[in-house]
Write an enzyme that holds these catalytic residues in place. Structure first.
Site, PDB file in Angstrom:
ATOM      1  N   ARG A 101      -8.616   0.377   4.808  1.00  0.00           N
ATOM      2  CA  ARG A 101      -7.671   1.275   4.145  1.00  0.00           C
ATOM      3  C   ARG A 101      -6.451   0.511   3.643  1.00  0.00           C
ATOM      4  NH1 ARG A 101      -6.246   6.430   7.493  1.00  0.00           N
ATOM      5  NH2 ARG A 101      -4.923   6.456   5.664  1.00  0.00           N
ATOM      6  N   ARG A 128       2.197  13.929  13.663  1.00  0.00           N
ATOM      7  CA  ARG A 128       2.489  13.742  12.238  1.00  0.00           C
ATOM      8  C   ARG A 128       2.578  15.048  11.455  1.00  0.00           C
ATOM      9  NH1 ARG A 128      -0.610   8.495  10.119  1.00  0.00           N
ATOM     10  NH2 ARG A 128       1.328   8.211   9.001  1.00  0.00           N
ATOM     11  N   PRO A 129       3.530  15.910  11.799  1.00  0.00           N
ATOM     12  CA  PRO A 129       3.684  17.167  11.067  1.00  0.00           C
ATOM     13  C   PRO A 129       4.250  16.917   9.668  1.00  0.00           C
ATOM     14  CG  PRO A 129       5.503  16.868  12.615  1.00  0.00           C
ATOM     15  CD  PRO A 129       4.572  15.711  12.820  1.00  0.00           C
ATOM     16  N   ILE A 130       4.218  17.948   8.820  1.00  0.00           N
ATOM     17  CA  ILE A 130       4.850  17.788   7.500  1.00  0.00           C
ATOM     18  C   ILE A 130       5.898  18.877   7.262  1.00  0.00           C
ATOM     19  CG2 ILE A 130       2.968  16.479   6.413  1.00  0.00           C
ATOM     20  CD1 ILE A 130       2.237  19.061   4.945  1.00  0.00           C
ATOM     21  N   ASP A 131       6.453  19.369   8.373  1.00  0.00           N
ATOM     22  CA  ASP A 131       7.458  20.425   8.267  1.00  0.00           C
ATOM     23  C   ASP A 131       8.668  20.025   7.415  1.00  0.00           C
ATOM     24  OD1 ASP A 131       7.710  18.679  10.590  1.00  0.00           O
ATOM     25  OD2 ASP A 131       9.556  19.772  11.016  1.00  0.00           O
ATOM     26  N   ASP A 172       4.542   0.072  12.039  1.00  0.00           N
ATOM     27  CA  ASP A 172       3.264  -0.436  11.526  1.00  0.00           C
ATOM     28  C   ASP A 172       2.991  -1.889  11.921  1.00  0.00           C
ATOM     29  OD1 ASP A 172       2.745   1.998  10.449  1.00  0.00           O
ATOM     30  OD2 ASP A 172       2.949   1.410   8.349  1.00  0.00           O
ATOM     31  N   ARG A 198      -3.416  10.245   4.278  1.00  0.00           N
ATOM     32  CA  ARG A 198      -2.230  11.035   4.537  1.00  0.00           C
ATOM     33  C   ARG A 198      -1.379  11.182   3.270  1.00  0.00           C
ATOM     34  NH1 ARG A 198       0.529  13.499   8.143  1.00  0.00           N
ATOM     35  NH2 ARG A 198       2.771  13.243   8.257  1.00  0.00           N
ATOM     36  N   CYS A 209      -4.455   8.146   9.572  1.00  0.00           N
ATOM     37  CA  CYS A 209      -4.748   7.597  10.889  1.00  0.00           C
ATOM     38  C   CYS A 209      -4.264   8.549  11.966  1.00  0.00           C
ATOM     39  CB  CYS A 209      -4.048   6.251  11.051  1.00  0.00           C
ATOM     40  SG  CYS A 209      -4.836   4.924  10.141  1.00  0.00           S
ATOM     41  N   LYS A 223       0.837  -1.212   0.000  1.00  0.00           N
ATOM     42  CA  LYS A 223       0.000   0.000   0.000  1.00  0.00           C
ATOM     43  C   LYS A 223       0.869   1.259   0.000  1.00  0.00           C
ATOM     44  CE  LYS A 223      -1.637   1.671   3.972  1.00  0.00           C
ATOM     45  NZ  LYS A 223      -1.428   3.087   4.303  1.00  0.00           N
ATOM     46  N   ASN A 224       1.853   1.300   0.875  1.00  0.00           N
ATOM     47  CA  ASN A 224       2.611   2.547   1.011  1.00  0.00           C
ATOM     48  C   ASN A 224       3.497   2.828  -0.200  1.00  0.00           C
ATOM     49  OD1 ASN A 224       1.350   3.097   3.379  1.00  0.00           O
ATOM     50  ND2 ASN A 224       3.059   2.499   4.704  1.00  0.00           N
ATOM     51  N   ILE A 259       8.445   6.003  17.108  1.00  0.00           N
ATOM     52  CA  ILE A 259       8.176   6.813  15.910  1.00  0.00           C
ATOM     53  C   ILE A 259       6.969   7.731  16.114  1.00  0.00           C
ATOM     54  CG2 ILE A 259       7.815   6.784  13.404  1.00  0.00           C
ATOM     55  CD1 ILE A 259      10.299   5.173  13.980  1.00  0.00           C
TER      56      ILE A 259
HETATM   57  C1  UD1 Z   1       4.836   6.454   6.658  1.00  0.00           C
HETATM   58  C2  UD1 Z   1       3.837   5.369   6.421  1.00  0.00           C
HETATM   59  C3  UD1 Z   1       3.274   4.862   7.737  1.00  0.00           C
HETATM   60  C4  UD1 Z   1       4.408   4.458   8.662  1.00  0.00           C
HETATM   61  C5  UD1 Z   1       5.459   5.545   8.776  1.00  0.00           C
HETATM   62  C6  UD1 Z   1       6.695   5.114   9.548  1.00  0.00           C
HETATM   63  C7  UD1 Z   1       2.930   5.937   4.272  1.00  0.00           C
HETATM   64  C8  UD1 Z   1       1.761   6.442   3.493  1.00  0.00           C
HETATM   65  N1  UD1 Z   1       2.778   5.893   5.593  1.00  0.00           N
HETATM   66  O1  UD1 Z   1       4.139   7.519   7.307  1.00  0.00           O
HETATM   67  O2  UD1 Z   1       2.434   3.756   7.463  1.00  0.00           O
HETATM   68  O3  UD1 Z   1       3.879   4.213   9.951  1.00  0.00           O
HETATM   69  O4  UD1 Z   1       5.886   5.963   7.474  1.00  0.00           O
HETATM   70  O5  UD1 Z   1       7.275   4.003   8.952  1.00  0.00           O
HETATM   71  O6  UD1 Z   1       3.942   5.514   3.715  1.00  0.00           O
HETATM   72  N2  UD1 Z   1       7.975  13.784  11.006  1.00  0.00           N
HETATM   73  C9  UD1 Z   1       8.268  15.099  11.286  1.00  0.00           C
HETATM   74  N3  UD1 Z   1       8.135  16.034  10.286  1.00  0.00           N
HETATM   75  C10 UD1 Z   1       7.751  15.680   9.028  1.00  0.00           C
HETATM   76  C11 UD1 Z   1       7.467  14.337   8.747  1.00  0.00           C
HETATM   77  C12 UD1 Z   1       7.597  13.395   9.754  1.00  0.00           C
HETATM   78  O7  UD1 Z   1       8.616  15.430  12.413  1.00  0.00           O
HETATM   79  O8  UD1 Z   1       7.651  16.566   8.181  1.00  0.00           O
HETATM   80  C13 UD1 Z   1       8.100  12.761  12.081  1.00  0.00           C
HETATM   81  C14 UD1 Z   1       6.770  12.080  12.388  1.00  0.00           C
HETATM   82  O9  UD1 Z   1       5.999  12.805  13.315  1.00  0.00           O
HETATM   83  C15 UD1 Z   1       7.225  10.750  12.945  1.00  0.00           C
HETATM   84  C16 UD1 Z   1       8.514  10.469  12.148  1.00  0.00           C
HETATM   85  O10 UD1 Z   1       8.916  11.720  11.589  1.00  0.00           O
HETATM   86  O11 UD1 Z   1       7.571  10.868  14.302  1.00  0.00           O
HETATM   87  C17 UD1 Z   1       8.356   9.465  11.040  1.00  0.00           C
HETATM   88  O12 UD1 Z   1       7.252   9.824  10.216  1.00  0.00           O
HETATM   89  P1  UD1 Z   1       7.208   9.492   8.652  1.00  0.00           P
HETATM   90  O13 UD1 Z   1       8.269   8.476   8.351  1.00  0.00           O
HETATM   91  O14 UD1 Z   1       7.206  10.753   7.910  1.00  0.00           O
HETATM   92  O15 UD1 Z   1       5.803   8.803   8.536  1.00  0.00           O
HETATM   93  P2  UD1 Z   1       4.775   8.970   7.359  1.00  0.00           P
HETATM   94  O16 UD1 Z   1       5.492   9.208   6.080  1.00  0.00           O
HETATM   95  O17 UD1 Z   1       3.697   9.877   7.785  1.00  0.00           O
END
Ligand code: UD1
Length: 434
Positions: free
Chosen positions: A401, A125-128, A309, A96, A120, A22-23, A331
Site C-alpha cells: 500500500r 480511527r473515527p471521522i467525527d 507511522d 482510508r 489499516c 503517499k499521504n 496517536i
Molecule cells: C493520517 C495518515 C496516517 C498517520 C496519521 C497520523 C493519511 C492517509 N494517513 O491518518 O498514515 O498515521 O495521519 O499522523 O494521511 N481522530 C478523531 N476523530 C476524527 C479523526 C481523527 O478522533 O474525526 C483521532 C484518531 O483516532 C487519532 C488522531 O485523531 O487518534 C489522529 O488521527 P488522524 O491524524 O486523523 O489520522 P488519519 O488522518 O486517519
C-alpha cells in the site's frame, strides 16, 4: 500467495531514492477532481493506495491517464454531479483516504456520496471531526445504509472550526471543502504535517487561497472556481525514515536520496541518540551505524513530534540496542501488534498500556511472520533483514500500500529480499539460503 522472503544478516550499503509522499498524494489526487481543467501531477508514488484512489476517481467519470509511471493527468470534467454520483467500488473501502473525496466533491458539487473508509486496522480511527467540519460549513451529513456517507449542502459558507484532536485527515478534508466555500474558514488546532502543506500548496496552485498551512491555524478564503495546474509531490517522509531505521538495524551505511531533511529531524535525532551518524545534505541524508546501538525513549506525537507511522520501524531497531527503551504510542491505540511477531524472532518486548518496554537483545532469528498493517509490515522487513537466517512475511498487501518497489530497493542496497509467489519459489529460496 505473495510473500517476502528475506535472508538477514547483511549490512545494507549504497543509495536509495525515495518516492513521492503517499499521504500527500492521496490528498492531492482527490483535490485534482475539484476543477474541470486538466491537472498534471508528478512524483506520484506507484503504490497500491494511489492506484486504488485513481481507480475510484476514474469510476466516478473523471479521466485519468498515466503519462509515465509517476506522472498522472486527471480531468474531473466528466464527473456525474447528480444523485448518480457515488464513490463505491470494491477497492475504495480498503483505503482510508477515500474520505478525501467527500471534502473534494462536497466543495465542488455541494454533494458527495462516498463509501465509508477502511485502511489499516490500527485503532478506532473515527471521522467525527471531518463530519463536524463539513456540518460547520453548512452541510448536512448522513451515514446511510450500506455504509456510505452522504454530504449535501445548499451552499457552503466559510466558518470557524476548532479541531478537538489534531487530525491530519480532518484538516485536509475541511481545507478541501472550504477552498470552494463562500467566505473565510479558519481551522484551529490544525495538523501541521508536511503533507498538509503540500495539499495546501497544490490547492493554491489551482487558484485556491489558503494561508497558514504548516501552523496550527489555517485560513481559507473560498474562491468560486479552481483551475488546472502542474504540480510535483514532496518526497515521502516515512519511506525515508524506514530506510534510515533499516540502515541502523543492519549496521549499514545508506545514502537516502530525494528527501527533505527538515521533515526527518525527529527521526534523525532519535537515531543519533541510538549512536548512529546522520549526515544531512540539501536533499539527501546519509545514515551510518556500526557496533553497539544505545537504547532510547520515543513518544509519538503530531508533527513536528515523532511520527506514529515510524513507531514500529524504530522499535524493530531498538529491540537490538543495548539497554531498555520505552516506546509510547499516543496517536492510535492498536499499533503494537507487530510486537508479538518481533517476540517470535527473539525480541524482549512487553506491552503495557500504550507503551512498549523493549529490552535489547543481541540478535533476531528468522521466522515466518505476518504483517498486520503497513508500517508493522515495514518493521518486520527491517527485523528480518537484521536477523540470523531466513524469514517469510505474509500479508504483504499491506506493505505494498505504501512502499514502491520495496524488494528492488532493498536488493539494490545488498539486502537479500525476494517477492515469492509459489511453493516452488519458497522452497528454492530456502535451499539457496540454508
Ligand atoms: C493520517 C495518515 C496516517 C498517520 C496519521 C497520523 C493519511 C492517509 N494517513 O491518518 O498514515 O498515521 O495521519 O499522523 O494521511 N481522530 C478523531 N476523530 C476524527 C479523526 C481523527 O478522533 O474525526 C483521532 C484518531 O483516532 C487519532 C488522531 O485523531 O487518534 C489522529 O488521527 P488522524 O491524524 O486523523 O489520522 P488519519 O488522518 O486517519
Amino acid at each position: 500467495m505473495e510473500q517476502y522472503a528475506i535472508k538477514g544478516g547483511t549490512r545494507l550499503e549504497g543509495e536509495v531514492t525515495i518516492a513521492g509522499a503517499k499521504n500527500a498524494a492521496l490528498g492531492i489526487l482527490a483535490a485534482a477532481v475539484m476543477t474541470d481543467d486538466e491537472v498534471v501531477i508528478e512524483n506520484v508514488p506507484y503504490v497500491s493506495d494511489t492506484r486504488t484512489l485513481l481507480k475510484a476517481i476514474e469510476g466516478i467519470g473523471a479521466t485519468v491517464r498515466y503519462i509515465d509511471r509517476h506522472t498522472v493527468s486527471i480531468c474531473g470534467k466528466g464527473i456525474a454531479h447528480d444523485d448518480t454520483l457515488c464513490v463505491d467500488d470494491e477497492y475504495i473501502r480498503k483505503i482510508r483516504a477515500s474520505y478525501y473525496l467527500i471534502g473534494a466533491l462536497l466543495g465542488k458539487y455541494k454533494y458527495a456520496n462516498v463509501a465509508l473508509p477502511g485502511g489499516c486496522d490500527i485503532g478506532a480511527r473515527p471521522i467525527d471531526l471531518h463530519i463536524k467540519g463539513f456540518e460547520t460549513l453548512g452541510a448536512n451529513v448522513e451515514i446511510i445504509a450500506g455504509g456510505k456517507i452522504v454530504a449535501r449542502a445548499e451552499e457552503l459558507v466559510g466558518s470557524h472550526i476548532y479541531l478537538d484532536t489534531v487530525s491530519v485527515g480532518a484538516t485536509i478534508n475541511i481545507m478541501l471543502a472550504a477552498a470552494l466555500a463562500d467566505g473565510k474558514t479558519t481551522i484551529e488546532n490544525a495538523a501541521k504535517e508536511p503533507h498538509i502543506v503540500d495539499v495546501a500548496n497544490f490547492l493554491n496552485s489551482m487558484g485556491a487561497n489558503i494561508k497558514g498551512a504548516g501552523t496550527d491555524v489555517i485560513r481559507v478564503r473560498g474562491v468560486e472556481k479552481l483551475h488546472g495546474a502542474f504540480y510535483s509531490i514532496i518526497p515521502d517522509q516515512i519511506e525515508a525514515g524506514t530506510f534510515m531505521a533499516m540502515a541502523v538495524a543492519t549496521r549499514g551505511n545508506i545514502l537516502i536520496k530525494n528527501v527533505i531533511p527538515k521533515h526527518l529531524e525527529a527521526i534523525s535525532s532519535k537515531l543519533i541518540e541510538m549512536g548512529a551518524k546522520v549526515l544531512e545534505y540539501d536533499d539527501e541524508v546519509r545514515v551510518m551505524a556500526d557496533g553497539k546501538l544505545k537504547a532510547t525513549q520515543i513518544k509519538t506525537l503530531p508533527y513536528p513530534g515523532f511520527p506514529t507511522d515510524m513507531q514500529a520501524q524504530m522499535a524493530a531497531a531498538l529491540a537490538l540496542a543495548d539497554g531498555t527503551s520505552i516506546v509510547t504510542e499516543s496517536i492510535f491505540e492498536n499499533r503494537f501488534r507487530y510486537v508479538y511477531e518481533l517476540i517470535r524472532m527473539g525480541a524482549n518486548i512487553k506491552v503495557e498500556g500504550n507503551s512498549a518496554i523493549i529490552k535489547g537483545v543481541k540478535r533476531y532469528t528468522g521466522a515466518h511472520l505476518e504483517a498486520s498493517d503497513l508500517r508493522a509490515g515495514a518493521a518486520l522487513v527491517i527485523a528480518a533483514l537484521a536477523a540470523d537466517g531466513v524469514s517469510f512475511i505474509d500479508d504483504i498487501k499491506y506493505i505494498k500500500r505504501g512502499y514502491e518497489d520495496f524488494d528492488d530497493k532493498v536488493r539494490n542496497l545488498g539486502g537479500i529480499m525476494q517477492l515469492v509467489t509459489s511453493d516452488e519459489e519458497v522452497k528454492k529460496f530456502k535451499e539457496d539460503y540454508k
